[in-house]
Motif scaffolding. Structure first.
Motif, PDB file in Angstrom:
ATOM      1  N   UNK A 267    -130.217  96.333 109.628  1.00 22.62           N
ATOM      2  CA  UNK A 267    -128.883  96.162 109.062  1.00 22.62           C
ATOM      3  C   UNK A 267    -128.786  94.850 108.303  1.00 22.62           C
ATOM      4  N   UNK A 268    -129.267  93.772 108.909  1.00 24.05           N
ATOM      5  CA  UNK A 268    -129.268  92.486 108.216  1.00 24.05           C
ATOM      6  C   UNK A 268    -130.065  92.572 106.914  1.00 24.05           C
ATOM      7  N   UNK A 269    -131.262  93.157 106.999  1.00 25.92           N
ATOM      8  CA  UNK A 269    -132.158  93.189 105.836  1.00 25.92           C
ATOM      9  C   UNK A 269    -131.623  94.069 104.716  1.00 25.92           C
ATOM     10  N   UNK A 270    -130.770  95.056 105.053  1.00 30.09           N
ATOM     11  CA  UNK A 270    -130.241  95.960 104.026  1.00 30.09           C
ATOM     12  C   UNK A 270    -129.044  95.381 103.285  1.00 30.09           C
ATOM     13  N   UNK A 271    -128.609  94.199 103.683  1.00 30.03           N
ATOM     14  CA  UNK A 271    -127.414  93.599 103.077  1.00 30.03           C
ATOM     15  C   UNK A 271    -127.803  92.820 101.830  1.00 30.03           C
ATOM     16  N   UNK A 272    -127.325  93.218 100.660  1.00 32.04           N
ATOM     17  CA  UNK A 272    -127.704  92.523  99.426  1.00 32.04           C
ATOM     18  C   UNK A 272    -127.202  91.080  99.365  1.00 32.04           C
ATOM     19  N   UNK A 273    -126.126  90.791 100.091  1.00 36.22           N
ATOM     20  CA  UNK A 273    -125.581  89.437 100.080  1.00 36.22           C
ATOM     21  C   UNK A 273    -125.104  89.079 101.477  1.00 36.22           C
ATOM     22  N   UNK A 274    -125.463  87.885 101.913  1.00 34.12           N
ATOM     23  CA  UNK A 274    -125.025  87.372 103.211  1.00 34.12           C
ATOM     24  C   UNK A 274    -124.188  86.125 102.969  1.00 34.12           C
ATOM     25  N   UNK A 275    -123.043  86.047 103.617  1.00 36.82           N
ATOM     26  CA  UNK A 275    -122.172  84.878 103.527  1.00 36.82           C
ATOM     27  C   UNK A 275    -122.209  84.132 104.854  1.00 36.82           C
ATOM     28  N   UNK A 276    -122.088  82.824 104.794  1.00 38.27           N
ATOM     29  CA  UNK A 276    -122.097  81.991 105.990  1.00 38.27           C
ATOM     30  C   UNK A 276    -120.917  81.036 105.957  1.00 38.27           C
ATOM     31  N   UNK A 277    -120.189  80.947 107.059  1.00 35.31           N
ATOM     32  CA  UNK A 277    -119.081  79.998 107.115  1.00 35.31           C
ATOM     33  C   UNK A 277    -118.709  79.736 108.565  1.00 35.31           C
ATOM     34  N   UNK A 278    -118.037  78.629 108.821  1.00 29.55           N
ATOM     35  CA  UNK A 278    -117.656  78.300 110.188  1.00 29.55           C
ATOM     36  C   UNK A 278    -116.404  79.053 110.611  1.00 29.55           C
ATOM     37  N   UNK A 279    -116.300  79.325 111.910  1.00 31.16           N
ATOM     38  CA  UNK A 279    -115.085  79.925 112.448  1.00 31.16           C
ATOM     39  C   UNK A 279    -114.068  78.808 112.659  1.00 31.16           C
ATOM     40  N   UNK A 280    -113.045  78.786 111.804  1.00 28.30           N
ATOM     41  CA  UNK A 280    -112.073  77.705 111.830  1.00 28.30           C
ATOM     42  C   UNK A 280    -110.654  78.258 111.808  1.00 28.30           C
ATOM     43  N   UNK A 281    -109.730  77.396 112.197  1.00 23.90           N
ATOM     44  CA  UNK A 281    -108.309  77.648 111.995  1.00 23.90           C
ATOM     45  C   UNK A 281    -107.647  76.305 111.698  1.00 23.90           C
ATOM     46  N   UNK A 282    -106.351  76.276 111.703  1.00 18.56           N
ATOM     47  CA  UNK A 282    -105.601  75.022 111.644  1.00 18.56           C
ATOM     48  C   UNK A 282    -104.546  75.051 112.742  1.00 18.56           C
ATOM     49  N   UNK A 283    -104.098  73.872 113.152  1.00 20.89           N
ATOM     50  CA  UNK A 283    -103.048  73.815 114.156  1.00 20.89           C
ATOM     51  C   UNK A 283    -101.781  74.477 113.631  1.00 20.89           C
ATOM     52  N   UNK A 284    -101.021  75.135 114.510  1.00 20.70           N
ATOM     53  CA  UNK A 284     -99.735  75.691 114.080  1.00 20.70           C
ATOM     54  C   UNK A 284     -98.827  74.595 113.530  1.00 20.70           C
ATOM     55  N   UNK A 285     -98.092  74.944 112.475  1.00 21.96           N
ATOM     56  CA  UNK A 285     -97.179  73.989 111.846  1.00 21.96           C
ATOM     57  C   UNK A 285     -95.836  73.957 112.562  1.00 21.96           C
ATOM     58  N   UNK A 286     -95.190  72.780 112.602  1.00 24.44           N
ATOM     59  CA  UNK A 286     -93.833  72.714 113.166  1.00 24.44           C
ATOM     60  C   UNK A 286     -92.805  73.382 112.269  1.00 24.44           C
ATOM     61  N   UNK A 287     -93.110  73.503 111.010  1.00 27.65           N
ATOM     62  CA  UNK A 287     -92.284  74.234 110.053  1.00 27.65           C
ATOM     63  C   UNK A 287     -93.185  74.626 108.898  1.00 27.65           C
ATOM     64  N   UNK A 288     -92.891  75.757 108.255  1.00 25.92           N
ATOM     65  CA  UNK A 288     -93.714  76.215 107.152  1.00 25.92           C
ATOM     66  C   UNK A 288     -93.306  75.586 105.827  1.00 25.92           C
ATOM     67  N   UNK A 289     -92.003  75.571 105.568  1.00 21.93           N
ATOM     68  CA  UNK A 289     -91.558  75.158 104.253  1.00 21.93           C
ATOM     69  C   UNK A 289     -90.345  74.265 104.297  1.00 21.93           C
ATOM     70  N   UNK A 290     -89.885  73.943 103.110  1.00 21.08           N
ATOM     71  CA  UNK A 290     -88.695  73.120 102.938  1.00 21.08           C
ATOM     72  C   UNK A 290     -87.854  73.724 101.824  1.00 21.08           C
ATOM     73  N   UNK A 291     -86.579  73.937 102.093  1.00 19.84           N
ATOM     74  CA  UNK A 291     -85.680  74.416 101.046  1.00 19.84           C
ATOM     75  C   UNK A 291     -86.123  75.737 100.469  1.00 19.84           C
ATOM     76  N   UNK A 292     -86.548  75.705  99.216  1.00 21.21           N
ATOM     77  CA  UNK A 292     -86.900  76.921  98.492  1.00 21.21           C
ATOM     78  C   UNK A 292     -88.409  77.144  98.399  1.00 21.21           C
ATOM     79  N   UNK A 293     -89.176  76.464  99.235  1.00 17.20           N
ATOM     80  CA  UNK A 293     -90.634  76.578  99.218  1.00 17.20           C
ATOM     81  C   UNK A 293     -91.110  76.992 100.612  1.00 17.20           C
ATOM     82  N   UNK A 294     -92.019  77.950 100.673  1.00 12.25           N
ATOM     83  CA  UNK A 294     -92.549  78.388 101.964  1.00 12.25           C
ATOM     84  C   UNK A 294     -93.995  78.828 101.820  1.00 12.25           C
TER      85      UNK A 294
END
Length: 412
Positions: A267-294
């Motif tokens: 299965x690995x060998x049959x894949x024409x392209x392999x992507x690599x990246x870290x498993x990440x997130x960000x801390x939850x925000x206390x608020x998303x937006x302000x006024x008219x921006x979100x």
């Protein structure tokens, strides 16, 4: 009529544009890349997202391009079944769960929005708010030319590396790395189990692999994600989602697996392209937006990709946002209502995913039956299996009855 500028033409941004227009609202959608192509790998759309996209008129196209999932099966590295959970209609939902190529899904959404309605090669540089609206400062990627767009609302749907989020929250918002490195690809192979099962094998505390079919017809395309613990949790500055991975880097972690369900090396060998990246997130925000921006989608609530739910949550964001903007005359009030509705559940999901909730039980299997088992009842108690099922439901599912019976979010 409320006019919205949306930054980012991914799944969340395109669904937001489609939802706003379906509600009779005007929007401008801009995207930093100069071309939208069907790139990436597989994604799962949970029934709560499939309902929303179906109500936007995309049901037949999803059914033609995706594969309806029947089960999510957890096994050890020897292939022994720990737990099998029914999915989609098999679990009682009125809508299926689809496995689909992310690029195919994006092209379905793009066709519905209309490619001519997306300004490519354009990124957010800044914004300014006043009592009457928001002035969005945009910059052309190729020329660097800046221009201003006047709107009632600005929505950042520009992903985990969101420029909108950085402008709203400039002081300390690092990527949080789990210590797990991920490799992903799309290969070809024989049907796995019934050909519609999402298979999760191994443990995030060592090495784990997730496989599922993403095409309903030949060739049998299989999306795979390899997750390997390589370090300790911490913060990192950047994560490149298009970084090329190498076969030799991932294959060695599975060289000693004796796995009957999938020929992992092939299965690995049959894949024409392999992507690599870290498993990440960000801390939850206390608020998303302000006024008219979100914010919306991964810009608002990036989470570990272990619940098959991130893209689905972006779809829900888009639909709720459109409903609020269509029913609340004050744009700032509409964004406030949207955030009140969507931020608490997505915050809970970020933290739930970060806990890697099923790993405690999978680790018990590894410790109690390191060489495999014939019957999971000899390894885990019914209470432990119930706890594992509840943990997975908590990061993936919506309540079956509530989803099936609630009123539509469509306007008009």
């Amino acid at each position: 009529m409320t006019r919205t500028v949306i930054i980012g033409a991914g799944i969340g941004g395109l669904t937001a544009a489609l939802s706003l227009r379906a509600a009779g609202l005007d929007c401008v959608l801009v995207e930093a890349t100069t071309a939208l192509r069907p790139l990436g790998a597989g994604i799962n759309l949970q029934p709560h997202a499939v309902r929303e996209l179906t109500e936007l008129g995309l049901g037949e196209r999803l059914a033609a391009a995706g594969l309806a999932v029947t089960f999510m099966r957890f096994t050890d590295r020897h292939g022994g079944t720990i737990l099998a959970l029914p999915r989609g209609r098999a679990a009682g939902y009125r809508w299926p769960q689809y496995s689909i190529h992310r690029g195919e899904l994006q092209m379905i959404l793009l066709a519905a929005v209309g490619a001519d309605n997306v300004r490519l090669g354009t990124r957010l540089h800044d914004f300014e708010q006043d009592a009457g609206g928001v002035t969005v400062v945009l910059r052309e990627t190729a020329t660097g030319r800046e221009y201003r767009e006047r709107a009632d609302v600005l929505v950042g749907a520009d992903g985990i590396q969101s420029a909108t989020r950085a402008l709203l929250h400039p002081d300390g918002d690092p990527l949080r790395w789990s210590g797990i490195q991920m490799w992903r690809g799309v290969g070809e192979g024989d049907p796995i189990l019934d050909g519609a099962t999402q298979l999760v094998a191994g443990s995030n505390r060592a090495s784990r692999i997730v496989t599922y079919h993403i095409s309903p017809a030949e060739p049998r395309l299989i999306n795979w994600v390899a997750e390997v613990k390589v370090g300790e949790p911490g913060t990192i500055e950047k994560a490149d989602w298009s970084r090329a991975g190498r076969l030799e880097d991932v294959a060695g972690h599975y060289a000693d697996w004796k796995f009957p369900h999938v020929d992992i090396p092939s299965l690995f060998a049959s894949s024409p392209r392999i992507l690599e990246y870290p498993m990440v997130d960000r801390d939850p925000l206390p608020y998303w937006g302000e006024g008219r921006v979100t914010l919306l989608g991964d810009a608002a609530h990036p989470m570990y990709p272990i619940g098959s739910n991130g893209g689905s949550q972006a779809v829900l964001d888009a639909r709720v946002l459109a409903r609020w903007l269509a029913t609340e005359p004050d744009p700032a009030g509409a964004l406030a209502g949207y955030e009140v509705e969507r931020r608490p559940p997505t915050t809970q999901l970020i933290l739930g995913h970060r806990a890697l909730p099923i790993e405690e039980i999978v680790q018990l299997v590894t410790e109690r039956a390191p060489d495999g088992f014939a019957d999971i009842a000899d390894v885990l108690t019914p209470e432990e299996l119930d706890r594992m099922a509840a943990a997975q439901h908590g990061i993936t599912d919506s309540d079956v009855r509530a989803l099936n019976e609630r009123a539509s979010w469509s306007i008009g």
